[in-house]
Scaffold this motif. Sequence first.
Motif, short mmCIF file in Angstrom:
data_model
loop_
_atom_site.label_atom_id
_atom_site.label_comp_id
_atom_site.label_asym_id
_atom_site.label_seq_id
_atom_site.Cartn_x
_atom_site.Cartn_y
_atom_site.Cartn_z
N ASP A 39 -33.73 23.31 -18.39
CA ASP A 39 -35.01 22.54 -18.67
C ASP A 39 -35.99 23.57 -19.40
O ASP A 39 -36.38 23.11 -20.55
CB ASP A 39 -35.44 21.99 -17.46
CG ASP A 39 -34.58 20.43 -17.38
OD1 ASP A 39 -33.65 20.25 -18.18
OD2 ASP A 39 -34.68 20.03 -16.05
N HIS A 40 -36.20 24.54 -18.67
CA HIS A 40 -37.03 25.55 -19.33
C HIS A 40 -36.76 26.05 -20.60
O HIS A 40 -37.52 26.26 -21.46
CB HIS A 40 -37.36 26.76 -18.24
CG HIS A 40 -38.37 27.57 -18.54
ND1 HIS A 40 -39.60 27.25 -18.38
CD2 HIS A 40 -38.33 28.90 -18.89
CE1 HIS A 40 -40.43 28.44 -18.77
NE2 HIS A 40 -39.57 29.55 -19.10
N LEU A 41 -35.35 26.59 -20.80
CA LEU A 41 -34.94 26.99 -22.13
C LEU A 41 -35.21 25.76 -23.04
O LEU A 41 -35.27 26.24 -24.39
CB LEU A 41 -33.51 27.66 -21.83
CG LEU A 41 -33.43 28.55 -20.86
CD1 LEU A 41 -31.82 29.02 -20.62
CD2 LEU A 41 -34.20 29.87 -21.72
N VAL A 42 -34.61 24.60 -22.69
CA VAL A 42 -34.87 23.64 -23.85
C VAL A 42 -36.18 23.43 -24.37
O VAL A 42 -36.50 23.28 -25.35
CB VAL A 42 -34.05 22.34 -23.16
CG1 VAL A 42 -34.54 21.15 -24.08
CG2 VAL A 42 -32.73 22.49 -23.16
N ARG A 43 -37.08 23.70 -23.40
CA ARG A 43 -38.53 23.30 -23.82
C ARG A 43 -38.86 24.35 -24.78
O ARG A 43 -39.87 24.34 -25.69
CB ARG A 43 -39.35 23.32 -22.53
CG ARG A 43 -39.46 22.05 -21.77
CD ARG A 43 -40.52 21.92 -20.85
NE ARG A 43 -40.41 22.64 -19.65
CZ ARG A 43 -39.86 22.75 -18.66
NH1 ARG A 43 -39.20 21.82 -18.47
NH2 ARG A 43 -40.03 23.77 -17.79
N LYS A 44 -38.49 25.63 -24.42
CA LYS A 44 -38.79 26.71 -25.36
C LYS A 44 -37.84 26.87 -26.69
O LYS A 44 -37.96 27.77 -27.41
CB LYS A 44 -38.50 27.97 -24.63
CG LYS A 44 -39.63 28.20 -23.10
CD LYS A 44 -39.64 29.43 -22.72
CE LYS A 44 -39.67 30.92 -23.52
NZ LYS A 44 -39.28 31.79 -22.90
N ARG A 45 -36.95 25.73 -26.58
CA ARG A 45 -35.85 25.75 -27.81
C ARG A 45 -35.19 26.93 -28.20
O ARG A 45 -34.70 27.47 -29.07
CB ARG A 45 -36.75 25.68 -29.13
CG ARG A 45 -37.66 24.27 -29.17
CD ARG A 45 -38.77 24.27 -30.18
NE ARG A 45 -39.75 23.60 -30.13
CZ ARG A 45 -40.82 23.73 -30.70
NH1 ARG A 45 -41.17 24.60 -31.65
NH2 ARG A 45 -41.87 22.63 -30.42
N ARG A 46 -34.74 27.53 -26.91
CA ARG A 46 -33.84 28.78 -27.00
C ARG A 46 -32.21 28.27 -26.63
O ARG A 46 -31.81 28.39 -25.70
CB ARG A 46 -34.21 29.70 -25.75
CG ARG A 46 -35.62 30.20 -26.15
CD ARG A 46 -35.99 31.24 -24.88
NE ARG A 46 -35.36 32.59 -25.41
CZ ARG A 46 -35.88 33.46 -25.81
NH1 ARG A 46 -37.33 33.50 -26.50
NH2 ARG A 46 -35.22 34.47 -26.21
#
Length: 674
Positions: A232-239
């Motif tokens: 979820d954290h990576l998706v929010r950062k679009r990584r």
Amino acid sequence: PLSPPRWASSPRHSAGRATFDDAVRHLDRGRHARAVRDLTTLIARARPDDAGDLARLHGLRSEGLLALGACEAATADARRALDHERAGGSGRNPNEGSDGERSGGRPEVLDAESGGVLRARATCALARSLLARGVSHGLDAMFDAASDLSRRLLEEAADASDGSRRHERAVAALARVRDGAEEGSRRLVRYKELVTKYETSSFGNKREAMRVLDEAIEIAPDNVEWHVRKLDHLVRKRRWFSVANHCERHAASRSRLDGIFVGDLRPADPFVPGMPPLRELDDRFFQDAGRSSGAVPVHLRTLGPSGARDAAFRLPPEMLPVYLRSLRLEMRFDEAELALSAIEEYDAGVDGTATVCDPSDLRRERAKLDETVRLRERGDAQRGEGFHDQAIKLYGECLAVDAGTGDAGGGAGTGTTPGILKRQSSWPAASGAANAGGKLHAVLHDTRASCLVSLDKLDSAAAESGRALDVHSMYVGALLRRARVHAALGDVAGAKADFTRFIVLVEGARLHPYPPPNQGAACHFDMPSEVTDGQLEEVQAEMEALGIKSPAGGRKGGKKKKGGSLNPFSCLCSRKKTADQVADGKPAVTIAADAAAAPPAAGGKPARWPMGRRNFKRGGKTTAGAGRRSSPAASKPPQSPGRSPRTKARSRRRVSFSLSPGRRKKKGGDPDPD
């Protein structure tokens, strides 16, 4: 010598003895999967009423399962071992006390797979498996009990040593339990701190949040909630590249479990029944190859189509939908197609009795994948035939598949979504689609910019390249295209900024080709390290034709410049030479910001001054400003027009000495010129 079970000594179980010996040998040498399979066979052969033999078999298998990462099965086996040991003992001598001590007072020779040693091993394995699953309640007492018991038995073992291999193996096992329990206690304390920090902190620093998540996953790798939080954290950062990499590494670690859930372990199998066998996925692929300095870092490695198919079946259902989406957004269409087709074929074969993940998520991602591939291929066909305006529209519709907030819903299969597309002239820009990020959107924006250049719409092309850079700031192809568009528009300042950034990124990538994990830009394609020396020289020639001076760190031929390097993933070096100093072979004595502010000296060269002079004694006097960093005017050597050549040479030696690291002046005299 390997202390087989009592029943293994009979002729009827001669084959069983060899299997037990092999299982212990495999376990000691790190071949855990083979050891677990052998021990499972032995458990099936054991008598149900023989609690001692079942205790040792389950205890050994729990350690093998824990080493493989099957933490839930390891927890169950460790508890069975402790229950059987309490019920009937494991090969305990009638004269042996509860802790392996004879009633007469003389300690008994220890056995690595029975008695107190087995109890300590099983207790430690139980606590470690629970911690790996993210359970922290009550583990302090378990680790303390295992540590205290192992220490007491080690003290008693010193008096009972008979020099046999059996006793030495027991002592080595106790030492491992003691060290493992102490390490487990430390990790438990740290895990509680991480849980508290994650639940109470707002994490204004996103890197700090990622560090907390990575450390928590390292301690509790079998806890799916931590993996979902990281995704979820990576998706929010679009990584999205990092999303796919994390999923594939987790699936590779779970590939070690293939083939071990047989017999009584079948109910603990975390995978769907009858899933396809492994073809390509191997956990060693993501192990750090430290032997080769040129190896691709682990966080930049990707699987092929067959490996992605294997990974899809070995991911938890909570992680699979986001993994499939990351494959599409990173333009890994072959991998996404093969994984989706294999899952659909499996679901059709089991008639709904078992599913890999939520069928609605699969249908939604299948629709998005088909629509993305269809629109992109149509756009490429129109572009190849020269119909650039039609290609721009199709690429915009392809961007709109993920327009909006980037959730799993809106836009799939619709081509265009009302209220999302922002029109620029007659071409949809799909600006909201940038929220999804990924290689796909950056490439689509840059391709639209290429089409706009062909249509002589340079202003729109520059804006479209900017959108590609908004998705991936180190996308050097889009950066170079925008620089050339600025040059064609006559915007020298914009061209200079983009060309300069291009040079800085490429020069820095010569010594730092790969970004560190979870840092730097998320662009892992068309990277600065992939630019060749010929391409770099071509860009430098374009800058010279426009009258733009290459940055101070620039160099031709890709050769390392003395005095430092430019790292695109960290702050730039502060002390650099000017072009004239490099040509003259003089030391670097300017800082870029100060050199730009200083007035040019005669001949157009920038002013030079030392960054803090040392004490120079000459005739019993000390020069002004010695020992501190002074202003340019105060620290600059005297510049009188009437100085003799000898005086000028002496002044140059002083400046050179003041800038040489590690040099010291001699007592009572001038500095040593050597």
